[in-house]
Scaffold this motif. Structure first.
Motif, PDB file in Angstrom:
ATOM      1  N   MET A  17       0.777  -1.223   0.000  1.00 53.65           N
ATOM      2  CA  MET A  17      -0.064  -0.109  -0.076  1.00 53.65           C
ATOM      3  C   MET A  17       0.793   1.311  -0.017  1.00 53.65           C
ATOM      4  SD  MET A  17      -2.829  -1.176   3.015  1.00 53.65           S
ATOM      5  CE  MET A  17      -1.723  -1.672   4.058  1.00 53.65           C
ATOM      6  N   ASP A  18       0.647   2.216  -0.970  1.00 52.40           N
ATOM      7  CA  ASP A  18       1.350   3.353  -0.909  1.00 52.40           C
ATOM      8  C   ASP A  18       0.463   4.508  -1.346  1.00 52.40           C
ATOM      9  OD1 ASP A  18       3.333   5.103  -1.071  1.00 52.40           O
ATOM     10  OD2 ASP A  18       4.321   4.294  -2.895  1.00 52.40           O
ATOM     11  N   GLN A  19      -0.021   5.245  -0.397  1.00 49.84           N
ATOM     12  CA  GLN A  19      -0.956   6.240  -0.548  1.00 49.84           C
ATOM     13  C   GLN A  19      -0.509   7.396   0.476  1.00 49.84           C
ATOM     14  OE1 GLN A  19      -3.974   6.625  -2.734  1.00 49.84           O
ATOM     15  NE2 GLN A  19      -3.175   8.793  -2.166  1.00 49.84           N
ATOM     16  N   PRO A  20       0.340   8.476   0.227  1.00 53.37           N
ATOM     17  CA  PRO A  20       0.798   9.420   0.857  1.00 53.37           C
ATOM     18  C   PRO A  20      -0.461  10.015   1.261  1.00 53.37           C
ATOM     19  CG  PRO A  20       2.144   9.230  -1.047  1.00 53.37           C
ATOM     20  CD  PRO A  20       1.156   8.092  -1.374  1.00 53.37           C
ATOM     21  N   PRO A  21      -0.181  11.046   2.397  1.00 58.09           N
ATOM     22  CA  PRO A  21       1.024  11.003   3.333  1.00 58.09           C
ATOM     23  C   PRO A  21       0.869   9.975   4.405  1.00 58.09           C
ATOM     24  CG  PRO A  21      -0.607  12.709   3.950  1.00 58.09           C
ATOM     25  CD  PRO A  21      -1.253  11.940   2.777  1.00 58.09           C
ATOM     26  N   VAL A  22      -0.253   9.164   4.574  1.00 59.58           N
ATOM     27  CA  VAL A  22      -0.397   8.294   5.799  1.00 59.58           C
ATOM     28  C   VAL A  22      -1.241   7.110   5.462  1.00 59.58           C
ATOM     29  CG1 VAL A  22      -0.475  10.433   7.585  1.00 59.58           C
ATOM     30  CG2 VAL A  22      -2.588   9.627   6.680  1.00 59.58           C
ATOM     31  N   ASN A  23      -1.235   6.748   4.222  1.00 57.52           N
ATOM     32  CA  ASN A  23      -1.981   5.550   3.874  1.00 57.52           C
ATOM     33  C   ASN A  23      -3.394   5.472   4.225  1.00 57.52           C
ATOM     34  OD1 ASN A  23      -0.187   4.029   2.142  1.00 57.52           O
ATOM     35  ND2 ASN A  23       1.247   3.545   3.669  1.00 57.52           N
ATOM     36  N   ARG A  52       2.318  -5.152   2.952  1.00 59.56           N
ATOM     37  CA  ARG A  52       2.916  -4.331   3.523  1.00 59.56           C
ATOM     38  C   ARG A  52       2.560  -2.762   3.112  1.00 59.56           C
ATOM     39  NH1 ARG A  52       6.602  -2.164   0.606  1.00 59.56           N
ATOM     40  NH2 ARG A  52       8.147  -1.668   2.446  1.00 59.56           N
ATOM     41  N   ALA A  53       3.151  -1.925   3.558  1.00 59.22           N
ATOM     42  CA  ALA A  53       3.132  -0.647   3.056  1.00 59.22           C
ATOM     43  C   ALA A  53       4.232   0.217   2.963  1.00 59.22           C
ATOM     44  CB  ALA A  53       2.244   0.043   4.094  1.00 59.22           C
ATOM     45  N   ASP A  54       4.425   1.239   2.452  1.00 52.71           N
ATOM     46  CA  ASP A  54       5.646   2.108   2.072  1.00 52.71           C
ATOM     47  C   ASP A  54       5.197   3.641   3.034  1.00 52.71           C
ATOM     48  OD1 ASP A  54       7.199   0.980   0.726  1.00 52.71           O
ATOM     49  OD2 ASP A  54       6.515   1.726  -1.356  1.00 52.71           O
ATOM     50  N   GLY A  55       6.032   4.197   3.334  1.00 55.70           N
ATOM     51  CA  GLY A  55       5.679   5.589   4.021  1.00 55.70           C
ATOM     52  C   GLY A  55       5.664   5.554   5.399  1.00 55.70           C
ATOM     53  N   LYS A  56       4.955   6.392   6.067  1.00 54.57           N
ATOM     54  CA  LYS A  56       5.183   6.598   7.464  1.00 54.57           C
ATOM     55  C   LYS A  56       4.800   5.640   8.509  1.00 54.57           C
ATOM     56  CE  LYS A  56       4.521  11.651   6.928  1.00 54.57           C
ATOM     57  NZ  LYS A  56       3.934  12.872   7.192  1.00 54.57           N
ATOM     58  N   GLY A  57       3.515   4.882   7.855  1.00 53.34           N
ATOM     59  CA  GLY A  57       2.958   3.998   8.742  1.00 53.34           C
ATOM     60  C   GLY A  57       2.157   3.026   7.894  1.00 53.34           C
ATOM     61  N   PHE A  58       1.829   2.043   8.482  1.00 53.17           N
ATOM     62  CA  PHE A  58       0.949   0.854   7.840  1.00 53.17           C
ATOM     63  C   PHE A  58      -0.326   1.357   6.997  1.00 53.17           C
ATOM     64  CE2 PHE A  58      -1.961  -2.747   7.675  1.00 53.17           C
ATOM     65  CZ  PHE A  58      -1.266  -3.674   6.781  1.00 53.17           C
ATOM     66  N   GLY A 103       5.324   1.514  11.881  1.00 55.58           N
ATOM     67  CA  GLY A 103       4.332   2.780  12.232  1.00 55.58           C
ATOM     68  C   GLY A 103       2.911   2.575  12.946  1.00 55.58           C
ATOM     69  N   PHE A 104       1.984   3.204  12.425  1.00 53.66           N
ATOM     70  CA  PHE A 104       0.661   3.425  12.781  1.00 53.66           C
ATOM     71  C   PHE A 104      -0.061   2.435  11.984  1.00 53.66           C
ATOM     72  CE2 PHE A 104       1.672   6.909  10.258  1.00 53.66           C
ATOM     73  CZ  PHE A 104       0.864   6.555   9.180  1.00 53.66           C
ATOM     74  N   CYS A 105      -1.125   1.768  12.827  1.00 48.20           N
ATOM     75  CA  CYS A 105      -2.110   0.891  12.320  1.00 48.20           C
ATOM     76  C   CYS A 105      -3.403   1.117  12.795  1.00 48.20           C
ATOM     77  CB  CYS A 105      -1.840  -0.651  12.297  1.00 48.20           C
ATOM     78  SG  CYS A 105      -2.934  -1.919  11.725  1.00 48.20           S
ATOM     79  N   LEU A 106      -4.227   1.865  12.325  1.00 46.98           N
ATOM     80  CA  LEU A 106      -5.448   2.391  12.903  1.00 46.98           C
ATOM     81  C   LEU A 106      -6.834   2.182  11.826  1.00 46.98           C
ATOM     82  CD1 LEU A 106      -3.635   6.162  13.600  1.00 46.98           C
ATOM     83  CD2 LEU A 106      -4.043   4.137  15.085  1.00 46.98           C
ATOM     84  N   GLY A 107      -7.700   2.062  12.662  1.00 44.58           N
ATOM     85  CA  GLY A 107      -8.955   1.762  11.891  1.00 44.58           C
ATOM     86  C   GLY A 107      -9.122   0.717  11.085  1.00 44.58           C
ATOM     87  N   GLY A 108      -8.991   0.897   9.747  1.00 45.47           N
ATOM     88  CA  GLY A 108      -9.359   0.159   8.658  1.00 45.47           C
ATOM     89  C   GLY A 108      -7.865  -0.796   8.503  1.00 45.47           C
ATOM     90  N   GLY A 109      -6.799  -0.001   9.077  1.00 45.79           N
ATOM     91  CA  GLY A 109      -5.575  -1.035   9.228  1.00 45.79           C
ATOM     92  C   GLY A 109      -5.581  -2.136  10.121  1.00 45.79           C
ATOM     93  N   VAL A 110      -6.498  -1.782  11.090  1.00 44.31           N
ATOM     94  CA  VAL A 110      -6.740  -3.067  12.146  1.00 44.31           C
ATOM     95  C   VAL A 110      -7.573  -4.006  11.435  1.00 44.31           C
ATOM     96  CG1 VAL A 110      -7.866  -3.680  14.319  1.00 44.31           C
ATOM     97  CG2 VAL A 110      -6.140  -1.838  14.246  1.00 44.31           C
ATOM     98  N   GLY A 111      -8.654  -3.640  10.654  1.00 43.62           N
ATOM     99  CA  GLY A 111      -9.371  -4.524  10.025  1.00 43.62           C
ATOM    100  C   GLY A 111      -8.503  -5.468   8.935  1.00 43.62           C
TER     101      GLY A 111
END
Length: 253
Positions: A17-23, A52-58, A103-111
């Motif tokens: 996943m690569d969607q700047p700035p925070v995926n 996986r993800a690029d950038g600041k967090g997952f 980094g961060f794994c929030l909301g939909g990331g936890v899904g």
């Protein structure tokens, strides 16, 4: 490109996943992720998926700005359906899915990670479901797969986060390593699984889903109904506007 998919020679498919700035994925981004994962499982050459993800967090969940800049409920309905499709695609992928979280794994990331088969994380990773702050509900189904019931409720009601190291103690995260070692750990585990007979592994994935005590698809869909109610009441718009205003103010500092 928001979602990239690469098949390695050993049968490990790496989905990034690569969607700047925070995926924080847009509606289309969630559907794209679902499509890529569905295609991965359908491809007999794919033996394991590393997500996986690029950038600041997952992953930071849905794109709140997109939702607030769209009139009516189209973005909300799209996000609901897109998240459902992506979470379902992880869970029902015909091969094991290893989530490599930094980094961060929030909301939909936890899904996403809650429906994965294996979770590895970097030492800066943390997880949380801040939906109540934005007037939404969801992903408690998946958070409950990471921590015990009462801790899940505490995290959910308070919108607090929990570090990856704590999840190792609960058995939901397999291992925590420095960030520069994360990809190697995920790929090493994936290669170990890929070396098995893929017919057996695919059967094992289906069997394990079949004995799962919770129907994650139905459970999550039930949660989404309350999100729609809160939106119809106008509560969600108020809280999302507050969130968007706070984020804009931070950007101007």
């Amino acid at each position: 490109m928001t979602i990239r998919s690469e098949l390695r020679d050993d049968g490990v498919r790496v989905v990034t996943m690569d969607q700047p700035p925070v995926n924080a994925l847009t509606v289309q981004g969630w559907f794209d992720l679902a499509r890529v994962l569905d295609a991965a499982g359908a491809d007999p050459a794919t033996k394991v998926v590393v997500l996986r993800a690029d950038g600041k967090g997952f992953n930071a969940g849905v794109d709140i700005k997109e939702m607030q800049n769209t009139t009516g409920f189209d973005a909300l309905i799209g996000a609901n359906k897109g998240c459902f499709a992506a979470f379902k695609a992880v869970y029902e992928c015909a091969v094991p899915v290893i989530a490599a979280v930094h980094g961060f794994c929030l909301g939909g990331g936890v899904g996403l990670v809650g429906n994965s088969d294996v979770i590895v994380a970097s030492d800066d990773a943390y997880f949380g479901v801040p939906e109540v702050n934005q007037g939404a509900l969801g992903a408690a189904t998946h958070l409950a797969r990471l921590v015990p019931q009462h801790l899940m409720r505490t995290l959910y009601f308070t919108a607090r986060t929990i570090p990856a190291a704590d999840l190792v103690q609960h058995g939901s995260v397999y291992a925590v390593v420095p960030r520069d070692e994360l990809d190697a750990l995920a790929l090493g585990l994936a290669a170990e699984i890929a070396a098995k007979d893929t017919r057996v592994i695919r059967a094992a994935k289906e069997a394990l889903n079949g004995i799962d005590p919770v129907d994650v698809n139905t459970s999550y869909r039930f949660e989404q109904g309350f999100t729609m109610e809160l939106n119809l009441m106008g509560v969600s718009d108020e809280l999302r506007d507050d969130f968007a205003g706070t984020e804009k103010a931070k950007g101007q500092q």
